[in-house]
Design an enzyme around this catalytic site. Structure first.
Site, PDB file in Angstrom:
ATOM      1  N   TRP A  70       0.823  -1.225   0.000  1.00  0.00           N
ATOM      2  CA  TRP A  70       0.000   0.000   0.000  1.00  0.00           C
ATOM      3  C   TRP A  70       0.850   1.266   0.000  1.00  0.00           C
ATOM      4  O   TRP A  70       0.326   2.367  -0.152  1.00  0.00           O
ATOM      5  CB  TRP A  70      -0.880   0.058   1.237  1.00  0.00           C
ATOM      6  CG  TRP A  70      -1.915  -1.013   1.373  1.00  0.00           C
ATOM      7  CD1 TRP A  70      -2.187  -2.045   0.515  1.00  0.00           C
ATOM      8  CD2 TRP A  70      -2.842  -1.150   2.462  1.00  0.00           C
ATOM      9  NE1 TRP A  70      -3.201  -2.811   1.000  1.00  0.00           N
ATOM     10  CE2 TRP A  70      -3.629  -2.290   2.196  1.00  0.00           C
ATOM     11  CE3 TRP A  70      -3.076  -0.435   3.625  1.00  0.00           C
ATOM     12  CZ2 TRP A  70      -4.635  -2.722   3.061  1.00  0.00           C
ATOM     13  CZ3 TRP A  70      -4.079  -0.861   4.491  1.00  0.00           C
ATOM     14  CH2 TRP A  70      -4.847  -1.992   4.210  1.00  0.00           C
ATOM     15  N   GLU A 103      11.456  -5.888 -10.047  1.00  0.00           N
ATOM     16  CA  GLU A 103      10.664  -4.675 -10.238  1.00  0.00           C
ATOM     17  C   GLU A 103      11.507  -3.643 -10.984  1.00  0.00           C
ATOM     18  O   GLU A 103      12.258  -2.876 -10.351  1.00  0.00           O
ATOM     19  CB  GLU A 103      10.268  -4.090  -8.884  1.00  0.00           C
ATOM     20  CG  GLU A 103       9.439  -5.023  -8.033  1.00  0.00           C
ATOM     21  CD  GLU A 103       8.517  -4.246  -7.105  1.00  0.00           C
ATOM     22  OE1 GLU A 103       7.303  -4.354  -7.296  1.00  0.00           O
ATOM     23  OE2 GLU A 103       9.005  -3.508  -6.231  1.00  0.00           O
ATOM     24  N   SER A 162       3.535  -1.702 -12.118  1.00  0.00           N
ATOM     25  CA  SER A 162       2.308  -1.356 -12.846  1.00  0.00           C
ATOM     26  C   SER A 162       1.413  -2.567 -13.140  1.00  0.00           C
ATOM     27  O   SER A 162       0.766  -2.630 -14.186  1.00  0.00           O
ATOM     28  CB  SER A 162       2.656  -0.603 -14.141  1.00  0.00           C
ATOM     29  OG  SER A 162       3.282   0.633 -13.815  1.00  0.00           O
ATOM     30  N   GLY A 189       1.616  -2.505  -6.316  1.00  0.00           N
ATOM     31  CA  GLY A 189       1.637  -1.277  -5.540  1.00  0.00           C
ATOM     32  C   GLY A 189       0.312  -0.543  -5.681  1.00  0.00           C
ATOM     33  O   GLY A 189      -0.688  -0.879  -5.035  1.00  0.00           O
ATOM     34  N   GLY A 190       0.277   0.458  -6.569  1.00  0.00           N
ATOM     35  CA  GLY A 190      -0.896   1.323  -6.723  1.00  0.00           C
ATOM     36  C   GLY A 190      -2.226   0.582  -6.810  1.00  0.00           C
ATOM     37  O   GLY A 190      -3.193   0.948  -6.120  1.00  0.00           O
TER      38      GLY A 190
HETATM   39  C1  PEP Z   1       5.611  -1.364  -5.969  1.00  0.00           C
HETATM   40  O1  PEP Z   1       5.357  -0.497  -5.152  1.00  0.00           O
HETATM   41  O2  PEP Z   1       6.431  -2.247  -5.672  1.00  0.00           O
HETATM   42  C2  PEP Z   1       4.975  -1.346  -7.277  1.00  0.00           C
HETATM   43  C3  PEP Z   1       5.227  -2.322  -8.103  1.00  0.00           C
HETATM   44  O3  PEP Z   1       4.157  -0.281  -7.542  1.00  0.00           O
HETATM   45  P1  PEP Z   1       3.120  -0.161  -8.785  1.00  0.00           P
HETATM   46  O4  PEP Z   1       2.364  -1.469  -8.846  1.00  0.00           O
HETATM   47  O5  PEP Z   1       2.280   0.999  -8.435  1.00  0.00           O
HETATM   48  O6  PEP Z   1       3.949   0.032 -10.020  1.00  0.00           O
END
Ligand code: PEP
Length: 251
Positions: A14, A168, A210, A231-232
């Site tokens: 989060w 990532e 993402s 994440g988001g």
């Molecule tokens: C993360 O915070 O590890 C991430 C992958 O963020 P998002 O999914 O928003 O790209």
């Protein structure tokens, strides 16, 4: 025996979002929807530390708890820090470490990342180690080098029970951009080879960057990918649940 072994792993990060009411509502929602969570899924949720206990009470064991960050030291005069043992005390099983926001915004070096991983392991938590190349490294053809630098000393910690590695790419986090499936497969091979050379076998590989309910299946259907770090999109309980439910659509 770690709960994630032999299952697809879904990690919700989060970041610094939510509130007490949000954490309780999110946990209650997943608990009420528990019958719709595929058997083969292991959900790990990392709320902000102040809400871990409320989330833990609401979720009643349907998902496992992770902490987003812990101190590199085990205890002492480190105002504002939270130790891995404290995270364990309030019910965490997992600890994120090496997230690109920590590496870049807080200048955490690979040495600090290793020290944090040591604390996580000593406390009996499983580390979810995040690695990935920047846009500049990608464009310069230095993805392998970046991954090597982030992973080559991992075995200096000895055995790391429960270790999970999340690939990532920094340029994919929060940007809506994602690597191709071939890029992810290549990163997985590179990571696998670096770890194998250190006698670290069968380390689960997650993709993060993402991931949404609309694209999760593309990643989850890769045989190399044991799960996703979100994440988001994980800040919406129904979207995180929808991502987990993709598991049922994969043959
Ligand atoms: C993360 O915070 O590890 C991430 C992958 O963020 P998002 O999914 O928003 O790209």
């Amino acid at each position: 025996m770690w709960p994630h072994l032999g299952r697809k792993i879904f990690v919700a990060n989060w970041k610094m979002n939510g509130s007490l009411a949000f954490a309780e509502a999110y946990g209650t929602f997943l608990y009420e929807q528990r019958a719709t969570i595929p058997q083969g899924a292991c959900a790990i949720v990392c709320p902000p530390a102040p809400y871990l206990k409320a989330f833990c009470d609401a979720i009643q064991g349907v998902a496992f708890l992770g902490i987003q960050n812990i101190a590199a030291a085990s205890k002492g005069a480190f105002t504002g820090e939270i130790s891995a043992n404290m995270a364990k005390d309030i019910g965490c099983c997992y600890g994120l470490v090496g997230h690109s926001e920590r590496r870049h915004l807080y200048r955490e070096s690979d040495a600090v990342v290793l020290e944090k991983m040591r604390r996580i392991t000593e406390a009996g938590l499983a580390p979810i180690l995040c690695v990935g190349e920047t846009e500049e490294q990608r464009e310069g053809g230095r993805m392998e080098e970046a991954l090597y630098q982030q992973l080559c000393h991992v075995s200096s910690l000895g055995c790391i029970p429960g270790l999970i590695v999340a690939y990532e790419p920094v340029w994919a986090i929060g940007t809506g951009k994602t690597p191709t499936r071939a890029n992810i497969q290549k990163a997985c091979r590179v990571i696998h080879d670096i770890l194998e050379a250190q006698e670290m076998h069968d380390v689960p590989f997650l993709y993060g960057g993402s991931v949404t309910a609309a694209n999760a299946q593309d990643f989850l259907s890769l045989k190399e990918v044991q799960g996703v770090l979100v994440g988001g999109a994980s800040v919406k309980a129904d979207e995180f649940l929808a991502i987990i439910q993709h598991l049922d659509k994969i043959s």
